[in-house]
Design a protein around this motif. Structure first.
Motif, mmCIF file in Angstrom:
data_model
loop_
_atom_site.group_PDB
_atom_site.id
_atom_site.type_symbol
_atom_site.label_atom_id
_atom_site.label_comp_id
_atom_site.label_asym_id
_atom_site.label_seq_id
_atom_site.Cartn_x
_atom_site.Cartn_y
_atom_site.Cartn_z
ATOM 1 N N GLU A 1 42.107 40.262 46.346
ATOM 2 C CA GLU A 1 41.905 41.484 45.575
ATOM 3 C C GLU A 1 42.617 42.654 46.243
ATOM 4 O OE1 GLU A 1 37.680 42.243 45.700
ATOM 5 O OE2 GLU A 1 37.664 42.301 47.872
ATOM 6 N N GLY A 2 42.849 43.703 45.451
ATOM 7 C CA GLY A 2 43.396 44.912 46.044
ATOM 8 C C GLY A 2 44.715 45.373 45.456
ATOM 9 N N LYS B 1 38.115 39.374 49.771
ATOM 10 C CA LYS B 1 38.666 39.120 51.103
ATOM 11 C C LYS B 1 37.704 38.352 52.002
ATOM 12 C CE LYS B 1 41.992 42.832 50.974
ATOM 13 N NZ LYS B 1 42.493 44.059 51.580
#
Length: 61
Positions: free
Chosen positions: A10-11, A48
């Protein structure tokens, strides 16, 4: 109908994901001869703390 699954942490921004989808679609269409309308892309985002390499979670780096 080619189906591509992209797994990533993600991110990433929506703009980055949009560019990824466009470029992967174009590459798959170009290399397989499939029309772009037939190429499906699925993005699976992982938290994460759900991903680790060498015994170390990405969230612990």
């Amino acid at each position: 109908m080619p189906l591509v699954t992209v797994k990533m942490l993600e991110g990433r921004s929506d703009e980055q994901k949009k560019a990824l989808v466009e470029k992967v679609t174009a590459a798959v269409s170009e290399t397989t001869g499939a029309p772009v309308e037939a190429v499906t892309i699925v993005i699976e985002e992982m938290k994460k703390n759900h991903y680790a390499v060498g015994g170390v979670r990405a969230s612990d780096k």
